[in-house]
Design an enzyme around this catalytic site. Structure first.
Site, PDB file in Angstrom:
ATOM      1  N   HIS A 189      -2.086  -3.578   2.160  1.00  0.00           N
ATOM      2  CA  HIS A 189      -2.518  -4.126   0.880  1.00  0.00           C
ATOM      3  C   HIS A 189      -3.849  -4.852   1.005  1.00  0.00           C
ATOM      4  CE1 HIS A 189      -1.498  -8.312   1.971  1.00  0.00           C
ATOM      5  NE2 HIS A 189      -0.422  -7.815   2.571  1.00  0.00           N
ATOM      6  N   CYS A 205       2.881  -7.626   7.097  1.00  0.00           N
ATOM      7  CA  CYS A 205       2.166  -6.547   6.410  1.00  0.00           C
ATOM      8  C   CYS A 205       0.751  -6.404   6.971  1.00  0.00           C
ATOM      9  CB  CYS A 205       2.120  -6.821   4.910  1.00  0.00           C
ATOM     10  SG  CYS A 205       3.731  -6.669   4.094  1.00  0.00           S
TER      11      CYS A 205
END
Length: 300
Positions: A189, A205
């Site tokens: 992301h 992440c």
């Protein structure tokens, strides 16, 4: 020192410029060229890393002994824009954790795009995986798990909402790609912060600069392959006979390990590579000890 580093990084606006390399000829894994940067007054590692779109930790790795906050004007810095491709199939997205680099192999089969990334911090490591893109989410909302909400409350005294809606306060930025691995909680992301790229700062992440994730998001589709690997040592015998080794520092698993000298773990393939008759053992040992992340020709 880490708190000071994060504060200084937060003062710098995000600037992104993709590093694109032509894939090498058959039998070669070496791409790019080493660059140099002459430090000017007002430069520090975060501004320099953004200028060349490399990670701050890899810049520090390539220039040991240089103060990342106040490098002396006139100092020549090595910019690590030459590297060996990881030893995996050249397709889709490949992330090598010790490098804090993401490789995207273009569908034209001719180019590879290389981006610095932020990955999981100690205790919340980004796992190795062979997976695929499960979904692509523009303007994602963020649902922090209970463990993150509890940690945030304990460390900052702030209550995180159960759902953070899209917008400037969303730490996922404007684009997210969900991976099929596990329960689907791992994402590639963007970010709403001006720091953390090329560092171990996330909860597991993978974080990219806003411009980088926008470009990557638009190149990918559902089902594209993603590999997350852990190759601290990369090797290659090039078509011209050079024996090249590139050594990165292993990722620390505890705060104590961060303060200790790291010994490189070598596979039998690497041991065989550096034991060849035409290898300079002094050059090989120096590369294994310095772990500066730069490709080195270790031929006699």
């Amino acid at each position: 020192m880490r708190i000071v580093l994060l504060f200084i990084l937060s003062l710098t606006p995000a600037i992104s410029m993709a590093n694109v390399y032509t894939l090498p000829e058959k039998g070669s894994r070496l791409i790019g060229e080493i660059q140099e940067h002459l430090v000017e007054k007002g430069d520090y590692f975060q501004t320099i890393s953004k200028q060349y779109n490399v990670g701050i930790l890899e810049l520090m790795e390539s220039n040991p002994g240089v103060d990342p906050f106040l490098p002396t004007p006139g100092t020549k810095l090595v910019i690590p824009t030459q590297m060996l491709l990881p030893d995996v199939p050249r397709e889709g997205i490949v992330l090598n954790l010790p490098e804090l680099r993401l490789y995207y192999f273009a569908k034209n089969g001719k180019d590879v795009h290389v981006f610095p990334v932020g990955i999981g911090r100690i205790g919340r490591e980004t796992p190795e995986m062979v997976t695929r893109i499960k979904s692509r989410i523009p303007n994602p909302s963020w649902t922090p798990p209970a463990s993150i909400r509890k940690e945030h409350l304990e460390e900052r005294g702030e209550v995180l909402p159960r759902v953070v809606q899209p917008g400037p306060d969303n730490p996922l930025g404007k684009y997210a790609m969900q991976l099929s691995y596990g329960d689907g909680s791992y994402l590639i992301h963007g970010t709403n912060k001006d720091f953390g790229i090329g560092m171990r700062v996330s909860s597991g992440c993978v974080r990219l600069n806003p411009d980088d994730i926008e470009w990557l998001f638009n190149q990918t589709k559902y089902g594209d392959p993603v590999r997350v690997i852990n190759q601290t040592v990369k090797i290659s015998t090039e078509p011209d006979g050079r024996h090249i080794i590139e050594v990165h520092s292993a990722l620390s698993k505890t705060e104590l390990e961060m303060q200790q000298e790291k010994v490189v773990s070598m596979s039998s393939e690497i041991v065989k590579f550096i034991s060849q008759d035409d290898i300079d053992s002094f050059k090989a040992n120096d590369a294994l000890l310095t772990q500066n992340g730069l490709p080195v020709d270790i031929r006699l």
